[in-house]
Scaffold this motif. Structure first.
Motif, short mmCIF file in Angstrom:
data_model
loop_
_atom_site.label_atom_id
_atom_site.label_comp_id
_atom_site.label_asym_id
_atom_site.label_seq_id
_atom_site.Cartn_x
_atom_site.Cartn_y
_atom_site.Cartn_z
N ALA A 1 45.98 44.18 55.49
CA ALA A 1 45.43 45.23 56.35
C ALA A 1 44.19 45.86 55.74
CB ALA A 1 46.49 46.30 56.61
N ALA A 2 44.13 45.92 54.41
CA ALA A 2 42.98 46.53 53.73
C ALA A 2 41.78 45.60 53.65
CB ALA A 2 43.39 46.96 52.32
N ALA A 3 41.96 44.33 53.98
CA ALA A 3 40.90 43.34 53.80
C ALA A 3 39.61 43.69 54.53
CB ALA A 3 41.40 41.96 54.23
N GLY A 4 39.69 44.35 55.65
CA GLY A 4 38.48 44.68 56.41
C GLY A 4 37.79 45.96 55.98
N GLU A 5 38.36 46.66 55.03
CA GLU A 5 37.81 47.95 54.62
C GLU A 5 36.84 47.78 53.45
OE1 GLU A 5 38.32 50.61 56.35
OE2 GLU A 5 39.76 49.58 57.64
N PRO A 6 35.63 48.32 53.56
CA PRO A 6 34.63 48.15 52.50
C PRO A 6 35.10 48.62 51.12
CG PRO A 6 33.63 49.11 54.46
CD PRO A 6 35.11 49.07 54.71
N ASP A 7 35.85 49.72 51.07
CA ASP A 7 36.28 50.26 49.78
C ASP A 7 37.29 49.37 49.07
OD1 ASP A 7 34.66 52.41 50.27
OD2 ASP A 7 36.29 53.79 50.75
N SER A 8 37.94 48.50 49.80
CA SER A 8 39.00 47.68 49.20
C SER A 8 38.54 46.29 48.79
CB SER A 8 40.16 47.55 50.18
OG SER A 8 39.77 46.72 51.27
N GLN A 9 37.29 45.98 49.01
CA GLN A 9 36.82 44.60 48.81
C GLN A 9 37.03 44.07 47.39
OE1 GLN A 9 36.06 42.49 51.44
NE2 GLN A 9 37.04 44.32 52.25
N ALA A 10 36.87 44.89 46.39
CA ALA A 10 37.05 44.42 45.01
C ALA A 10 38.51 44.00 44.77
CB ALA A 10 36.63 45.49 44.02
N VAL A 11 39.44 44.78 45.28
CA VAL A 11 40.86 44.47 45.10
C VAL A 11 41.22 43.23 45.91
CG1 VAL A 11 43.23 45.29 45.46
CG2 VAL A 11 41.48 46.85 44.60
N VAL A 12 40.75 43.16 47.14
CA VAL A 12 41.05 42.00 47.99
C VAL A 12 40.47 40.74 47.38
CG1 VAL A 12 40.64 40.96 50.27
CG2 VAL A 12 41.27 43.39 50.09
N ARG A 13 39.24 40.81 46.90
CA ARG A 13 38.60 39.65 46.28
C ARG A 13 39.38 39.21 45.04
NH1 ARG A 13 33.96 41.72 45.30
NH2 ARG A 13 33.40 41.70 47.47
N ALA A 14 39.79 40.16 44.22
CA ALA A 14 40.56 39.83 43.01
C ALA A 14 41.89 39.19 43.37
CB ALA A 14 40.77 41.08 42.16
N ALA A 15 42.54 39.69 44.42
CA ALA A 15 43.82 39.11 44.86
C ALA A 15 43.60 37.69 45.38
CB ALA A 15 44.44 39.99 45.94
N ASN A 16 42.56 37.50 46.18
CA ASN A 16 42.25 36.15 46.67
C ASN A 16 41.97 35.20 45.51
OD1 ASN A 16 42.57 36.96 49.31
ND2 ASN A 16 40.39 37.18 49.70
N ASP A 17 41.17 35.67 44.56
CA ASP A 17 40.82 34.83 43.41
C ASP A 17 42.06 34.42 42.62
OD1 ASP A 17 38.16 35.03 44.13
OD2 ASP A 17 37.64 36.46 42.53
N ARG A 18 42.97 35.35 42.46
CA ARG A 18 44.19 35.06 41.70
C ARG A 18 45.08 34.07 42.44
NH1 ARG A 18 46.87 40.21 38.98
NH2 ARG A 18 48.56 39.20 37.90
N THR A 19 45.16 34.21 43.75
CA THR A 19 45.95 33.28 44.55
C THR A 19 45.34 31.89 44.52
OG1 THR A 19 46.47 35.14 46.01
CG2 THR A 19 46.98 32.94 46.83
N ILE A 20 44.04 31.82 44.72
CA ILE A 20 43.35 30.54 44.71
C ILE A 20 43.42 29.90 43.33
CG2 ILE A 20 41.06 29.47 44.90
CD1 ILE A 20 40.58 31.44 47.28
N ALA A 21 43.37 30.70 42.27
CA ALA A 21 43.46 30.15 40.91
C ALA A 21 44.78 29.41 40.70
CB ALA A 21 43.30 31.27 39.88
N MET A 22 45.88 29.97 41.21
CA MET A 22 47.17 29.28 41.10
C MET A 22 47.10 27.93 41.80
SD MET A 22 50.89 30.04 42.82
CE MET A 22 50.09 30.03 44.40
N LEU A 23 46.57 27.92 43.03
CA LEU A 23 46.47 26.68 43.78
C LEU A 23 45.55 25.68 43.07
CD1 LEU A 23 46.20 28.32 47.28
CD2 LEU A 23 48.05 26.80 46.55
N GLU A 24 44.45 26.16 42.53
CA GLU A 24 43.53 25.27 41.82
C GLU A 24 44.19 24.66 40.58
OE1 GLU A 24 40.11 27.82 41.18
OE2 GLU A 24 39.06 26.83 42.82
N ARG A 25 44.98 25.47 39.87
CA ARG A 25 45.65 24.93 38.67
C ARG A 25 46.61 23.80 39.04
NH1 ARG A 25 46.13 30.53 37.53
NH2 ARG A 25 48.35 30.46 38.05
#
Length: 187
Positions: free
Chosen positions: A112-136
């Motif tokens: 739900a927070a993904a569309g909010e400008p103030d939350s972008q750093a947290v959303v990006r970090a969460a996405n990166d962490r999820t994708i990192a697991m898949l990449e590994r």
């Protein structure tokens, strides 16, 4: 009586501190579910948690910092990779984990927070962490010679497809669909 300002001891550690963190975390989840990230008020979180505003602001000076704390336990689940012995099995297990995390209150709050400008750093970090697991796990399969694929793209598509499925389809992503995702992504 002195004119010196009252000195606080800063951020506390110990059992009471753990209780405060968990109370604020639960209150933040309640408020995020009720009003969403954009309308989240730190005062309401403090009131719901039964602590002072100062207690909340001392640890979490912004809503974004609070959101990061709220979602961290879910993101920690991505620090351990599924290892079923096959690329397809690993991918299905990882997609099932992403599906489960997305359905939790923490996952719903993050989505739900993904569309909010103030939350972008947290959303990006969460996405990166999820994708990192898949990449590994996909890189491990490439190294075993089990698959040849564009690891980054497959990881991204797998994560986005799993998270967005219920948003777009308005139905849960079932096990049969997870199997189909794996067949399409790893032909």
């Amino acid at each position: 009586m002195t004119d010196e300002p009252r000195r606080t001891r800063g951020v506390q550690r110990g059992p009471r501190s753990t209780h405060v963190i968990e109370s604020v975390r639960a209150a933040a989840l309640t408020e995020l579910d009720r009003v969403g990230f954009a309308r989240l008020a730190m005062d309401a979180v403090a009131r719901t948690a039964g602590v002072s505003r100062t207690t909340v602001y001392r640890r979490w000076p912004t809503k974004t910092a609070l959101l990061a704390t709220v979602v961290e336990p879910v993101l920690q689940r991505y620090d351990t990779d599924p290892d079923t012995g096959t690329a397809r099995g690993d991918l299905i297990a990882a997609l099932a984990l992403i599906r489960a995390n997305s359905a939790l209150p923490e996952g719903r709050a993050l989505i739900a927070a993904a569309g909010e400008p103030d939350s972008q750093a947290v959303v990006r970090a969460a996405n990166d962490r999820t994708i990192a697991m898949l990449e590994r796990l996909l890189t491990r399969a490439v190294d075993r010679g089990e698959i040849t694929t564009d690891v980054r793209t497959v990881a991204y598509l797998a994560m986005q497809g799993t998270v967005m499925w219920p948003q777009i389809r308005d139905t849960p992503l079932d096990d049969a669909e997870l199997e189909r995702f794996a067949r399409v992504l790893l032909p």
